[in-house]
Motif scaffolding. Structure first.
Motif, short mmCIF file in Angstrom:
data_model
loop_
_atom_site.label_atom_id
_atom_site.label_comp_id
_atom_site.label_asym_id
_atom_site.label_seq_id
_atom_site.Cartn_x
_atom_site.Cartn_y
_atom_site.Cartn_z
N HIS A 1 0.86 -1.18 0.00
CA HIS A 1 0.00 0.00 0.00
C HIS A 1 0.89 1.23 0.00
N VAL A 2 0.55 2.21 -0.85
CA VAL A 2 1.31 3.45 -0.94
C VAL A 2 0.33 4.61 -0.98
N ILE A 3 0.65 5.68 -0.25
CA ILE A 3 -0.14 6.91 -0.31
C ILE A 3 0.68 7.93 -1.09
N ASP A 4 0.11 8.45 -2.17
CA ASP A 4 0.85 9.39 -3.01
C ASP A 4 0.73 10.82 -2.48
N GLU A 5 1.33 11.76 -3.21
CA GLU A 5 1.37 13.15 -2.76
C GLU A 5 -0.01 13.81 -2.73
N HIS A 6 -1.02 13.15 -3.32
CA HIS A 6 -2.39 13.67 -3.30
C HIS A 6 -3.25 12.93 -2.28
N GLY B 1 -1.11 -2.86 -4.46
CA GLY B 1 -0.59 -3.84 -5.40
C GLY B 1 0.37 -3.24 -6.41
N VAL B 2 0.28 -3.70 -7.67
CA VAL B 2 1.18 -3.23 -8.71
C VAL B 2 1.09 -1.72 -8.90
N PRO B 3 -0.10 -1.11 -8.85
CA PRO B 3 -0.14 0.36 -8.97
C PRO B 3 0.68 1.07 -7.88
N ALA B 4 0.80 0.47 -6.72
CA ALA B 4 1.63 1.06 -5.65
C ALA B 4 3.10 1.07 -6.08
N PHE B 5 3.54 0.00 -6.72
CA PHE B 5 4.93 -0.04 -7.20
C PHE B 5 5.16 1.00 -8.29
N ASN B 6 4.14 1.21 -9.13
CA ASN B 6 4.24 2.23 -10.16
C ASN B 6 4.48 3.60 -9.53
N VAL B 7 3.75 3.92 -8.47
CA VAL B 7 3.93 5.20 -7.76
C VAL B 7 5.34 5.29 -7.17
N MET B 8 5.80 4.21 -6.53
CA MET B 8 7.13 4.23 -5.91
C MET B 8 8.24 4.38 -6.94
N TYR B 9 8.16 3.61 -8.03
CA TYR B 9 9.20 3.71 -9.06
C TYR B 9 9.22 5.10 -9.69
N THR B 10 8.04 5.68 -9.92
CA THR B 10 7.98 7.03 -10.48
C THR B 10 8.61 8.03 -9.53
N ALA B 11 8.39 7.89 -8.24
CA ALA B 11 8.91 8.82 -7.24
C ALA B 11 10.44 8.83 -7.19
N GLY C 1 12.37 8.21 -9.86
CA GLY C 1 12.91 8.43 -11.19
C GLY C 1 12.97 7.20 -12.08
N LEU C 2 12.26 6.15 -11.71
CA LEU C 2 12.23 4.92 -12.50
C LEU C 2 10.83 4.64 -13.02
N GLY C 3 10.17 5.69 -13.48
CA GLY C 3 8.79 5.56 -13.95
C GLY C 3 8.63 4.54 -15.06
N TRP C 4 9.68 4.36 -15.87
CA TRP C 4 9.60 3.39 -16.96
C TRP C 4 9.41 1.97 -16.42
N VAL C 5 9.99 1.68 -15.25
CA VAL C 5 9.82 0.34 -14.64
C VAL C 5 8.36 0.18 -14.22
N GLY C 6 7.82 1.21 -13.58
CA GLY C 6 6.42 1.17 -13.16
C GLY C 6 5.47 1.01 -14.32
N ARG C 7 5.75 1.72 -15.42
CA ARG C 7 4.90 1.59 -16.61
C ARG C 7 5.02 0.19 -17.20
N PHE C 8 6.24 -0.36 -17.21
CA PHE C 8 6.45 -1.70 -17.75
C PHE C 8 5.67 -2.75 -16.96
N ILE C 9 5.77 -2.70 -15.63
CA ILE C 9 5.08 -3.73 -14.83
C ILE C 9 3.57 -3.55 -14.83
N SER C 10 3.09 -2.41 -15.35
CA SER C 10 1.65 -2.16 -15.45
C SER C 10 1.07 -2.56 -16.79
N TRP C 11 1.91 -2.92 -17.77
CA TRP C 11 1.40 -3.33 -19.08
C TRP C 11 0.46 -4.51 -18.92
N PRO C 12 -0.58 -4.60 -19.73
CA PRO C 12 -1.58 -5.66 -19.60
C PRO C 12 -1.03 -7.08 -19.63
#
Length: 75
Positions: free
Chosen positions: A5-10, A16-26, A28-39
């Motif tokens: 579980h992650v709480i973002d700046e808002h 789950g996986v969307p939490a990792f996307n937020v963490m990786y983006t924070a 500077g590794l947003g590309w990793v978060g986008r990759f693991i979110s692909w369908p």
């Protein structure tokens, strides 16, 4: 302990996986978060994280956590 579980700046909660996307983006590794979110990748990540979550205490050298406060094993 079963899902990240992650709480973002808002103050929005991501689980789950969307939490990792937020963490990786924070960090500077947003590309990793986008990759693991692909369908085609996300179902694999969901399953992989479920396995990790069930075993993380044992794999990281900690006892089962039943008190809400876990500590590393002393050898």
């Amino acid at each position: 302990m079963e899902e990240m579980h992650v709480i973002d700046e808002h103050d929005q909660v991501h689980v789950g996986v969307p939490a990792f996307n937020v963490m990786y983006t924070a960090v500077g590794l947003g590309w990793v978060g986008r990759f693991i979110s692909w369908p085609y990748v996300r179902p694999l990540m969901d399953k992989a994280y479920a396995v990790f979550a069930r075993n993380r205490l044992r794999w990281t050298g900690r006892e089962e956590c039943t008190t809400g406060r876990c500590a590393k094993k002393n050898d």
